[in-house]
Design a protein around this motif. Structure first.
Motif, PDB file in Angstrom:
ATOM      1  N   ILE A   1      20.506  -4.255   8.818  1.00  0.00           N
ATOM      2  CA  ILE A   1      19.405  -4.343   7.860  1.00  0.00           C
ATOM      3  C   ILE A   1      18.638  -5.642   8.049  1.00  0.00           C
ATOM      4  O   ILE A   1      17.394  -5.653   8.100  1.00  0.00           O
ATOM      5  N   LEU A   2      19.362  -6.758   8.177  1.00  0.00           N
ATOM      6  CA  LEU A   2      18.689  -8.052   8.339  1.00  0.00           C
ATOM      7  C   LEU A   2      17.884  -8.112   9.635  1.00  0.00           C
ATOM      8  O   LEU A   2      16.760  -8.609   9.650  1.00  0.00           O
ATOM      9  N   SER A   3      18.450  -7.614  10.718  1.00  0.00           N
ATOM     10  CA  SER A   3      17.726  -7.655  11.994  1.00  0.00           C
ATOM     11  C   SER A   3      16.491  -6.754  11.957  1.00  0.00           C
ATOM     12  O   SER A   3      15.478  -7.055  12.593  1.00  0.00           O
ATOM     13  N   SER A   4      16.562  -5.645  11.207  1.00  0.00           N
ATOM     14  CA  SER A   4      15.413  -4.736  11.113  1.00  0.00           C
ATOM     15  C   SER A   4      14.281  -5.329  10.288  1.00  0.00           C
ATOM     16  O   SER A   4      13.129  -4.885  10.401  1.00  0.00           O
ATOM     17  N   LEU A   5      14.582  -6.310   9.457  1.00  0.00           N
ATOM     18  CA  LEU A   5      13.544  -6.930   8.635  1.00  0.00           C
ATOM     19  C   LEU A   5      12.495  -7.656   9.486  1.00  0.00           C
ATOM     20  O   LEU A   5      11.364  -7.846   9.041  1.00  0.00           O
ATOM     21  N   ILE A   6      12.867  -8.046  10.700  1.00  0.00           N
ATOM     22  CA  ILE A   6      11.908  -8.722  11.576  1.00  0.00           C
ATOM     23  C   ILE A   6      10.770  -7.772  11.949  1.00  0.00           C
ATOM     24  O   ILE A   6       9.585  -8.096  11.803  1.00  0.00           O
ATOM     25  N   THR A   7      11.129  -6.588  12.417  1.00  0.00           N
ATOM     26  CA  THR A   7      10.109  -5.592  12.754  1.00  0.00           C
ATOM     27  C   THR A   7       9.340  -5.168  11.514  1.00  0.00           C
ATOM     28  O   THR A   7       8.121  -4.936  11.570  1.00  0.00           O
ATOM     29  N   HIS A   8      10.030  -5.084  10.390  1.00  0.00           N
ATOM     30  CA  HIS A   8       9.367  -4.714   9.140  1.00  0.00           C
ATOM     31  C   HIS A   8       8.299  -5.743   8.767  1.00  0.00           C
ATOM     32  O   HIS A   8       7.209  -5.379   8.306  1.00  0.00           O
ATOM     33  N   ALA A   9       8.616  -7.008   8.953  1.00  0.00           N
ATOM     34  CA  ALA A   9       7.645  -8.068   8.656  1.00  0.00           C
ATOM     35  C   ALA A   9       6.401  -7.932   9.531  1.00  0.00           C
ATOM     36  O   ALA A   9       5.275  -8.165   9.073  1.00  0.00           O
ATOM     37  N   ILE A  10       6.603  -7.514  10.777  1.00  0.00           N
ATOM     38  CA  ILE A  10       5.465  -7.325  11.686  1.00  0.00           C
ATOM     39  C   ILE A  10       4.603  -6.161  11.219  1.00  0.00           C
ATOM     40  O   ILE A  10       3.368  -6.230  11.230  1.00  0.00           O
ATOM     41  N   PHE A  11       5.235  -5.077  10.805  1.00  0.00           N
ATOM     42  CA  PHE A  11       4.487  -3.952  10.241  1.00  0.00           C
ATOM     43  C   PHE A  11       3.673  -4.396   9.028  1.00  0.00           C
ATOM     44  O   PHE A  11       2.522  -3.973   8.855  1.00  0.00           O
ATOM     45  N   LEU A  12       4.247  -5.237   8.191  1.00  0.00           N
ATOM     46  CA  LEU A  12       3.530  -5.726   7.009  1.00  0.00           C
ATOM     47  C   LEU A  12       2.331  -6.575   7.404  1.00  0.00           C
ATOM     48  O   LEU A  12       1.267  -6.488   6.784  1.00  0.00           O
ATOM     49  N   VAL A  13       2.502  -7.395   8.426  1.00  0.00           N
ATOM     50  CA  VAL A  13       1.382  -8.212   8.914  1.00  0.00           C
ATOM     51  C   VAL A  13       0.258  -7.320   9.411  1.00  0.00           C
ATOM     52  O   VAL A  13      -0.925  -7.555   9.122  1.00  0.00           O
ATOM     53  N   VAL A  14       0.606  -6.275  10.159  1.00  0.00           N
ATOM     54  CA  VAL A  14      -0.398  -5.332  10.657  1.00  0.00           C
ATOM     55  C   VAL A  14      -1.081  -4.627   9.492  1.00  0.00           C
ATOM     56  O   VAL A  14      -2.314  -4.468   9.476  1.00  0.00           O
ATOM     57  N   LEU A  15      -0.298  -4.206   8.498  1.00  0.00           N
ATOM     58  CA  LEU A  15      -0.859  -3.515   7.333  1.00  0.00           C
ATOM     59  C   LEU A  15      -1.845  -4.398   6.581  1.00  0.00           C
ATOM     60  O   LEU A  15      -2.967  -3.967   6.269  1.00  0.00           O
ATOM     61  N   ILE A  16      -1.452  -5.620   6.300  1.00  0.00           N
ATOM     62  CA  ILE A  16      -2.342  -6.533   5.571  1.00  0.00           C
ATOM     63  C   ILE A  16      -3.572  -6.866   6.415  1.00  0.00           C
ATOM     64  O   ILE A  16      -4.694  -6.977   5.899  1.00  0.00           O
ATOM     65  N   GLY A  17      -3.376  -7.000   7.739  1.00  0.00           N
ATOM     66  CA  GLY A  17      -4.515  -7.237   8.616  1.00  0.00           C
ATOM     67  C   GLY A  17      -5.523  -6.102   8.568  1.00  0.00           C
ATOM     68  O   GLY A  17      -6.735  -6.329   8.531  1.00  0.00           O
ATOM     69  N   LEU A  18      -5.022  -4.852   8.550  1.00  0.00           N
ATOM     70  CA  LEU A  18      -5.912  -3.695   8.454  1.00  0.00           C
ATOM     71  C   LEU A  18      -6.633  -3.661   7.106  1.00  0.00           C
ATOM     72  O   LEU A  18      -7.815  -3.308   7.032  1.00  0.00           O
ATOM     73  N   ILE A  19      -5.929  -4.033   6.031  1.00  0.00           N
ATOM     74  CA  ILE A  19      -6.541  -4.062   4.707  1.00  0.00           C
ATOM     75  C   ILE A  19      -7.690  -5.071   4.676  1.00  0.00           C
ATOM     76  O   ILE A  19      -8.785  -4.783   4.156  1.00  0.00           O
ATOM     77  N   LEU A  20      -7.458  -6.244   5.235  1.00  0.00           N
ATOM     78  CA  LEU A  20      -8.510  -7.269   5.274  1.00  0.00           C
ATOM     79  C   LEU A  20      -9.656  -6.844   6.188  1.00  0.00           C
ATOM     80  O   LEU A  20     -10.826  -7.088   5.882  1.00  0.00           O
ATOM     81  N   LEU A  21      -9.310  -6.211   7.296  1.00  0.00           N
ATOM     82  CA  LEU A  21     -10.341  -5.758   8.238  1.00  0.00           C
ATOM     83  C   LEU A  21     -11.237  -4.707   7.606  1.00  0.00           C
ATOM     84  O   LEU A  21     -12.451  -4.673   7.867  1.00  0.00           O
ATOM     85  N   GLN A  22     -10.663  -3.856   6.769  1.00  0.00           N
ATOM     86  CA  GLN A  22     -11.432  -2.801   6.093  1.00  0.00           C
ATOM     87  C   GLN A  22     -12.098  -3.309   4.807  1.00  0.00           C
ATOM     88  O   GLN A  22     -12.716  -2.521   4.084  1.00  0.00           O
ATOM     89  N   LYS A  23     -11.924  -4.609   4.524  1.00  0.00           N
ATOM     90  CA  LYS A  23     -12.529  -5.249   3.344  1.00  0.00           C
ATOM     91  C   LYS A  23     -12.105  -4.573   2.042  1.00  0.00           C
ATOM     92  O   LYS A  23     -12.893  -4.389   1.120  1.00  0.00           O
ATOM     93  N   MET A  24     -10.829  -4.215   2.004  1.00  0.00           N
ATOM     94  CA  MET A  24     -10.257  -3.642   0.786  1.00  0.00           C
ATOM     95  C   MET A  24      -9.802  -4.769  -0.136  1.00  0.00           C
ATOM     96  O   MET A  24      -9.543  -5.886   0.318  1.00  0.00           O
ATOM     97  N   PRO A  25      -9.686  -4.507  -1.443  1.00  0.00           N
ATOM     98  CA  PRO A  25      -9.308  -5.563  -2.390  1.00  0.00           C
ATOM     99  C   PRO A  25      -7.883  -6.057  -2.172  1.00  0.00           C
ATOM    100  O   PRO A  25      -7.013  -5.313  -1.728  1.00  0.00           O
ATOM    101  N   VAL A  26      -7.664  -7.324  -2.482  1.00  0.00           N
ATOM    102  CA  VAL A  26      -6.350  -7.954  -2.382  1.00  0.00           C
ATOM    103  C   VAL A  26      -5.815  -8.166  -3.791  1.00  0.00           C
ATOM    104  O   VAL A  26      -6.574  -8.476  -4.710  1.00  0.00           O
ATOM    105  N   SER A  27      -4.498  -7.982  -3.974  1.00  0.00           N
ATOM    106  CA  SER A  27      -3.935  -8.055  -5.319  1.00  0.00           C
ATOM    107  C   SER A  27      -2.531  -8.630  -5.294  1.00  0.00           C
ATOM    108  O   SER A  27      -1.834  -8.596  -4.266  1.00  0.00           O
ATOM    109  N   GLY A  28      -2.119  -9.168  -6.446  1.00  0.00           N
ATOM    110  CA  GLY A  28      -0.758  -9.649  -6.594  1.00  0.00           C
ATOM    111  C   GLY A  28       0.266  -8.524  -6.564  1.00  0.00           C
ATOM    112  O   GLY A  28       1.467  -8.775  -6.437  1.00  0.00           O
ATOM    113  N   TYR A  29      -0.217  -7.285  -6.683  1.00  0.00           N
ATOM    114  CA  TYR A  29       0.680  -6.128  -6.592  1.00  0.00           C
ATOM    115  C   TYR A  29       1.345  -6.047  -5.217  1.00  0.00           C
ATOM    116  O   TYR A  29       2.334  -5.319  -5.057  1.00  0.00           O
TER     117      TYR A  29
END
Length: 276
Positions: A126-154
């Motif tokens: 589980i811990l080792s898989s969190l590394i790849t998961h963090a990369i997926f999250l970076v890609v997801l947030i990057g796509l959100i910013l690229l599409q100029k979608m709103p950012v939230s504390g959620y």
């Protein structure tokens, strides 16, 4: 009274089982770090490969469905963002469960020759898989910013759903890793079930496409709760307590899975050395 005492004994053993994970936390972190390092040892690009795989996978699916099949945005949300939010949660779940199925066999030398607690091995995965998961999250947030979608504390709410995912995955991992020692087909069966689960979970498709009378059957899949939760955290900004019945159902299933997985592992663990 006999039944109550037996239930109490099971609960106490389960508590000690979880406490052992906390006691062995430094060893778990050390072995998880070593596992991540060995994945890329000897390769020219090294850790860069951890970024390449998620980016290539998401780009491929986006081209096929958005460009090829002309899939329209979901509720005014770009399909690539909607898809990535679902894949982010599923990918780590599948990686943990599938990777844990053979983890006892991979570390057989530790179990046979040293004083080692094999129940920590799925936690290491589980811990080792969190590394790849963090990369997926970076890609997801990057796509959100690229599409100029709103950012939230959620966004931080994903930590709750990640915890849900880890509890569910840990219970399944304990069960399949122990069973695979005695029945080597378990690893292949898990792989097939995960492939089926990928397509029956609303990752590429929206649940609203289904007739109302059968939607309840798809909601019985505990991964539906997590996939939808990631989307509600990063896209729709809905708190998890908006779904009290789904939340209660998920935790009942997750708690049962974790308890059953720990029980299966505990019952089979004394026989590992004889079979390995």
């Amino acid at each position: 009274m006999v039944i109550l005492s037996r239930i109490y004994a099971y609960i106490e053993n389960f508590y000690l089982y979880l406490r052992l994970i906390f006691v062995q936390r430094y060893l778990i972190c050390s072995m998880a770090k070593r596992e991540v390092e060995t994945q890329y040892i000897g390769s020219v690009l090294g850790f860069i490969w951890a970024f390449v795989q998620p980016v290539v996978m998401i780009t491929l699916y986006w081209v096929i469905f958005s460009v090829g099949f002309k899939v329209q945005p979901k509720n005014d949300v770009p399909f690539v963002v909607w898809l990535t939010a679902g894949m982010t949660s599923w990918y780590i779940f599948a990686d943990i469960v599938n990777g844990s199925s053979g983890i006892i066999l991979v570390h057989a030398h530790l179990i046979k020759k040293t004083l080692f607690y094999p129940n920590i091995l799925p936690v290491i995965k589980i811990l080792s898989s969190l590394i790849t998961h963090a990369i997926f999250l970076v890609v997801l947030i990057g796509l959100i910013l690229l599409q100029k979608m709103p950012v939230s504390g959620y966004y931080l709410q994903f930590l709750y759903y990640l915890a849900c995912l880890c509890v569910l995955a840990l219970g399944l991992s304990w069960a399949v890793s122990a069973l695979n020692v005695f029945i080597r087909d378990v690893g292949q069966i898990v792989n097939v079930i995960l492939q089926i689960g990928f397509w029956i979970t609303p990752i590429f498709w929206d649940l609203q496409m289904m007739p109302p009378q059968i939607r309840i059957f798809f909601k019985l899949n505990p991964m539906f709760y997590i996939v939808q939760g990631y989307r509600e955290s990063f896209i729709y900004f809905l708190p998890f307590w908006k779904h009290p019945y789904q939340t209660l159902y998920f935790w009942i299933v997750a708690a049962f899975t974790m308890f059953a997985g720990a029980l299966i592992f505990k019952k089979l663990k004394p026989h590992f050395a004889d079979v390995l």
